[in-house]
Design an enzyme around this catalytic site. Sequence first.
Site, PDB file in Angstrom:
ATOM      1  N   ASP A  13       0.877  -1.169   0.000  1.00 35.36           N
ATOM      2  CA  ASP A  13       0.000   0.000   0.000  1.00 35.36           C
ATOM      3  C   ASP A  13       0.918   1.224   0.000  1.00 35.36           C
ATOM      4  O   ASP A  13       2.146   1.092   0.149  1.00 35.36           O
ATOM      5  CB  ASP A  13      -0.889  -0.044   1.245  1.00 35.36           C
ATOM      6  CG  ASP A  13      -1.759   1.180   1.400  1.00 35.36           C
ATOM      7  OD1 ASP A  13      -2.405   1.576   0.416  1.00 35.36           O
ATOM      8  OD2 ASP A  13      -1.777   1.760   2.510  1.00 35.36           O
ATOM      9  N   ASP A  15      -0.315   5.084   1.093  1.00 34.07           N
ATOM     10  CA  ASP A  15      -0.649   6.112   2.082  1.00 34.07           C
ATOM     11  C   ASP A  15      -0.562   5.570   3.503  1.00 34.07           C
ATOM     12  O   ASP A  15      -1.220   4.583   3.854  1.00 34.07           O
ATOM     13  CB  ASP A  15      -2.061   6.652   1.820  1.00 34.07           C
ATOM     14  CG  ASP A  15      -2.102   7.557   0.607  1.00 34.07           C
ATOM     15  OD1 ASP A  15      -1.415   8.586   0.618  1.00 34.07           O
ATOM     16  OD2 ASP A  15      -2.805   7.226  -0.362  1.00 34.07           O
TER      17      ASP A  15
END
Length: 232
Positions: A13, A15
């Site tokens: 991922d 963020d």
Amino acid sequence: MALTPHIKACIFDMDGLLLDTETIYSEVTNKILEPFGKTFPIETKIKMMGRDVRTATDILLSDLQLPMTFDEYNSQANELKQTYFRRSELMPGVEKLLRHLAEHSIPIAVATSSSKAMFDVKTERHGSVFDLFAGNITCGDDPAVKHAKPAPDIFQIAMQRLDSHLQPEDCLVFEDAANGVEAANNARMSSIWVHDMRFSAGASEPSHRHGATERVTSLAEFNPAKYGLPPY
């Protein structure tokens, strides 16, 4: 899910996991809420983390009962993000791990709910690090991603683009949000929940891992050798 001893590829991922953008999301949100005399509750933030823009914004508007449409909020937020996200910093342990995996020819990919345009803004100061992914970037607005996290689509697509011979059990997903861990579970992949304690409803260690294979509080704590990856 049992520990996977011989991982062949890693999917990340972005963020709050690779980049410290969650603090900036909070700053942007509080800036918009200020005229309404409201502040951004941590409970609402936790529900929003790891979700696509539409779903996350709808949660915010509903929880805080804001007299705004999605388009009104999103217009203000995008204008602020264009400025604020350019100062995004790498999270602890990120560069060391990514360079280590790349040096040992372990396939790595990004699977982020961010749009491609916002990905470019957030990463512009860290080109040398994100170049390590060799273009293996899948964003939330990619036409191939039909369903957002917690659906498994984005991780499945990232895996297929890395190597068509990879299987879910070959992949290790790194996520900071429970929603993302659920997506990894739905993709039948092992996962590391990188639990940023700044965005926790309580100060103590949680009693569950949301189904993650392992919980750490920073990528700096992650031990590659535990998963059959080259040791540091």
